[in-house]
Scaffold this motif. Structure first.
Motif, PDB file in Angstrom:
ATOM      1  N   GLY A 172      -5.935  -1.779   2.374  1.00 48.75           N
ATOM      2  CA  GLY A 172      -6.171  -1.731   0.942  1.00 48.75           C
ATOM      3  C   GLY A 172      -4.920  -1.598   0.097  1.00 48.75           C
ATOM      4  O   GLY A 172      -4.969  -1.803  -1.117  1.00 48.75           O
ATOM      5  N   VAL A 173      -3.783  -1.263   0.735  1.00 47.40           N
ATOM      6  CA  VAL A 173      -2.519  -1.150  -0.004  1.00 47.40           C
ATOM      7  C   VAL A 173      -2.014  -2.558  -0.329  1.00 47.40           C
ATOM      8  O   VAL A 173      -2.109  -3.463   0.510  1.00 47.40           O
ATOM      9  CB  VAL A 173      -1.483  -0.356   0.817  1.00 47.40           C
ATOM     10  N   PRO A 174      -1.485  -2.789  -1.512  1.00 46.20           N
ATOM     11  CA  PRO A 174      -1.095  -4.138  -1.933  1.00 46.20           C
ATOM     12  C   PRO A 174      -0.058  -4.796  -1.025  1.00 46.20           C
ATOM     13  O   PRO A 174       0.737  -4.124  -0.355  1.00 46.20           O
ATOM     14  CB  PRO A 174      -0.520  -3.921  -3.332  1.00 46.20           C
ATOM     15  N   ASP A 175      -0.071  -6.122  -1.072  1.00 48.34           N
ATOM     16  CA  ASP A 175       0.821  -6.948  -0.264  1.00 48.34           C
ATOM     17  C   ASP A 175       2.287  -6.602  -0.492  1.00 48.34           C
ATOM     18  O   ASP A 175       3.089  -6.617   0.438  1.00 48.34           O
ATOM     19  CB  ASP A 175       0.574  -8.424  -0.605  1.00 48.34           C
ATOM     20  N   SER A 176       2.662  -6.280  -1.726  1.00 45.71           N
ATOM     21  CA  SER A 176       4.071  -6.000  -2.013  1.00 45.71           C
ATOM     22  C   SER A 176       4.585  -4.811  -1.212  1.00 45.71           C
ATOM     23  O   SER A 176       5.708  -4.831  -0.691  1.00 45.71           O
ATOM     24  CB  SER A 176       4.258  -5.728  -3.507  1.00 45.71           C
ATOM     25  N   VAL A 177       3.768  -3.766  -1.102  1.00 49.93           N
ATOM     26  CA  VAL A 177       4.179  -2.562  -0.382  1.00 49.93           C
ATOM     27  C   VAL A 177       4.182  -2.813   1.126  1.00 49.93           C
ATOM     28  O   VAL A 177       5.097  -2.386   1.842  1.00 49.93           O
ATOM     29  CB  VAL A 177       3.256  -1.380  -0.739  1.00 49.93           C
ATOM     30  N   VAL A 178       3.173  -3.520   1.612  1.00 49.56           N
ATOM     31  CA  VAL A 178       3.114  -3.849   3.044  1.00 49.56           C
ATOM     32  C   VAL A 178       4.335  -4.690   3.436  1.00 49.56           C
ATOM     33  O   VAL A 178       4.998  -4.416   4.451  1.00 49.56           O
ATOM     34  CB  VAL A 178       1.812  -4.607   3.380  1.00 49.56           C
ATOM     35  N   THR A 179       4.657  -5.680   2.623  1.00 45.55           N
ATOM     36  CA  THR A 179       5.811  -6.534   2.899  1.00 45.55           C
ATOM     37  C   THR A 179       7.099  -5.738   2.892  1.00 45.55           C
ATOM     38  O   THR A 179       7.964  -5.918   3.758  1.00 45.55           O
ATOM     39  CB  THR A 179       5.892  -7.673   1.863  1.00 45.55           C
ATOM     40  N   LEU A 180       7.240  -4.849   1.925  1.00 43.13           N
ATOM     41  CA  LEU A 180       8.431  -3.999   1.849  1.00 43.13           C
ATOM     42  C   LEU A 180       8.643  -3.218   3.138  1.00 43.13           C
ATOM     43  O   LEU A 180       9.734  -3.225   3.717  1.00 43.13           O
ATOM     44  CB  LEU A 180       8.294  -3.045   0.662  1.00 43.13           C
ATOM     45  N   VAL A 181       7.609  -2.530   3.602  1.00 41.95           N
ATOM     46  CA  VAL A 181       7.752  -1.694   4.799  1.00 41.95           C
ATOM     47  C   VAL A 181       8.021  -2.553   6.030  1.00 41.95           C
ATOM     48  O   VAL A 181       8.853  -2.208   6.877  1.00 41.95           O
ATOM     49  CB  VAL A 181       6.510  -0.813   4.997  1.00 41.95           C
ATOM     50  N   LYS A 182       7.334  -3.696   6.135  1.00 47.35           N
ATOM     51  CA  LYS A 182       7.579  -4.588   7.271  1.00 47.35           C
ATOM     52  C   LYS A 182       9.020  -5.084   7.280  1.00 47.35           C
ATOM     53  O   LYS A 182       9.654  -5.192   8.343  1.00 47.35           O
ATOM     54  CB  LYS A 182       6.615  -5.766   7.227  1.00 47.35           C
ATOM     55  N   MET A 183       9.570  -5.386   6.095  1.00 50.50           N
ATOM     56  CA  MET A 183      10.938  -5.897   6.028  1.00 50.50           C
ATOM     57  C   MET A 183      11.958  -4.806   6.345  1.00 50.50           C
ATOM     58  O   MET A 183      12.968  -5.064   6.994  1.00 50.50           O
ATOM     59  CB  MET A 183      11.193  -6.534   4.664  1.00 50.50           C
TER      60      MET A 183
END
Length: 359
Positions: free
Chosen positions: A335-346
Motif C-alpha cells: 500500500g505504500v506508494p511506488d515512489s517510496v518503494v523505488t527509493l528503498v529498492k534503489m
C-alpha cells in the motif's frame, strides 16, 4: 603565501566588499516563512510552472553537462554521495543521456578515504564563524573555488545534492541560454518582495523575474554559472547577516540567494517539474529523472502515511546521521506508494554493490 592561499584571501576580501554593496534597501514589515511540510502540501498543486518543453534542440552533437555535488566529510553526507555516485555511473551512458563527468566538491578542506571511489575536488570551508552555524553557506563558496580552479571539460553544469538518486539517464534539459530548474512550491518571490528588494532593486525588473527555484537541481551553462556563483555566495552571506531576511527564509535562504543571483545576471530558467520527485508527497516516479529523499517516509503496517509521527515502518535519511544505513533495508508494507518503494529498492541495490559499504 601560495597561489591558492592568495586567491582565497583576495576572494574573501572581495566578498566582504560585495556584502556591503548588496545590502541596498531596508524593508519594514517582518515576514514569516512557511516551510514545506504536511500543512502546506496543497500548495504543490499550484506550482508556478512557466514552461514545460522537452524538446531536443539538436539531433547531432551531445551537449554534455558535468554533475557536481557539494558535501562535507560527515558520515551523513558521505553515504549519500556514495549512493548517488553509484546511480550516476549506472545511468551515465544510457539512452538519451548527456551526462558527462562527475565531481564531489568536498568543502571540508582536506581529503578523505573516498577520494579514489568518487572523483573529488577539495574546497576550503568558509572562515570560522562566517557561516553563523548555517553550514549550507559553504555550498556557493565551494562552487566558486571549483569553477575557478578545476578543469571542467563540459559546457554545462548540473548542480545536484547528495540526497539525489538518479532514476534514469538525464538529457540536457536546458536550451536557448536558459537554465533548466525544478520549481519549488515554497520559493515565493512575490510573497517576499519587500525582503527581496534589498538584493534585487526595482530597476532590475519585476520581482517575478526571480524564478521560484533553488540551486539544485539546475542545469546551467558553465560560463553563466561562473558569473552567478560569486554573486550567489555574497548574497547568501548578506542574507544570513540580515536578521529580517534570515528570519523570513530560514533554511531555504541560500536557495533564494541563488534564484536572486541568477536573475541579476539575466539567466532565466525553464521550470521543469518532471526534473524530480520528493517522496512521500510525490507518489509516482513516472517520467521523473531524480528522487530527492529530503523528507522522512513514515507509514503504519497498512501502508498509511503517518507524517509527523514515527511510523511502524520508516525510511528517513536523518536516522543515519552518524552511521550509514545497513544493507538490505526492509521494504515498505503493501500500500505504500511506488515512489517510496523505488527509493528503498534503489538504496538497497547501491549498498549491496558498493564495496566496503559501512566502512
Amino acid at each position: 603565501m601560495g597561489c591558492g592561499d592568495l586567491f582565497f584571501s583576495l576572494l574573501i576580501t572581495f566578498s566582504a566588499a560585495l556584502i556591503t554593496y548588496n545590502i541596498l534597501i531596508s524593508a519594514n514589515a517582518p515576514l514569516k516563512q512557511e516551510l514545506p511540510g504536511p500543512s502546506s502540501r496543497s500548495s504543490v498543486l499550484v506550482d508556478p510552472i512557466i514552461k514545460m518543453p522537452f524538446e531536443r534542440s539538436s539531433l547531432g552533437k551531445k551537449r554534455l553537462f558535468h554533475t557536481a555535488v557539494t558535501a562535507s566529510d560527515s558520515v551523513y553526507n558521505t553515504w549519500q554521495c556514495r549512493v548517488m555516485y553509484y546511480w550516476y555511473k549506472k545511468h551515465k551512458d544510457g539512452p538519451n543521456s548527456e551526462m558527462g563527468g562527475f565531481t564531489r566538491i568536498l568543502h571540508s578542506g582536506k581529503p578523505d578515504k573516498f577520494m579514489e571511489e568518487i572523483p573529488t575536488f577539495i574546497a576550503q570551508p568558509l572562515p570560522s564563524g562566517m557561516d553563523q552555524g548555517y553550514i549550507v553557506l559553504n555550498r556557493p563558496w565551494a562552487f566558486v573555488q571549483w569553477l575557478q580552479k578545476a578543469d571542467i571539460k563540459e559546457d554545462y553544469i548540473l548542480m545536484a545534492e547528495p540526497d539525489h538518486i538518479i532514476v534514469k539517464p538525464i538529457p540536457n534539459l536546458s536550451k536557448d541560454g536558459l537554465g533548466a530548474a525544478f520549481p519549488f512550491f515554497y520559493i515565493e518571490p512575490k510573497k517576499y518582495e519587500s525582503v527581496l528588494r534589498k538584493y534585487f532593486p526595482e530597476d532590475k525588473g519585476p520581482i517575478t523575474t526571480i524564478d521560484p527555484i533553488g540551486n539544485s537541481p539546475v542545469i546551467v551553462g558553465k560560463e553563466s554559472l561562473k558569473k552567478i556563483a560569486p554573486t550567489w555566495m555574497n548574497i547568501s552571506l548578506a542574507m544570513k547577516k540580515d536578521p529580517e531576511t534570515d528570519k523570513a527564509f530560514g533554511w531555504v535562504l541560500e536557495m533564494y540567494a541563488y534564484a536572486v543571483s541568477s536573475a541579476l545576471h539575466g539567466v532565466g530558467n525553464i521550470l521543469y517539474k518532471d526534473f524530480m520527485i520528493q517522496p512521500p508527497w510525490d507518489t509516482e516516479v513516472g517520467k521523473k529523472f531524480i528522487i530527492h529523499y529530503t523528507y522522512g517516509c513514515d507509514y503504519d503496517m497498512k501502508g498509511k502515511l503517518t507524517y509527523g509521527k514515527i511510523g511502524e515502518w520508516r525510511f528517513d535519511k536523518r536516522s543515519y546521521d552518524n552511521v550509514a544505513p545497513p544493507r538490505n533495508l526492509p521494504l515498505p508494507p503493501p500500500g505504500v506508494p511506488d515512489s517510496v518503494v523505488t527509493l528503498v529498492k534503489m538504496v538497497n541495490e547501491a549498498t549491496s554493490n558498493i564495496p566496503n559499504w559501512g566502512s
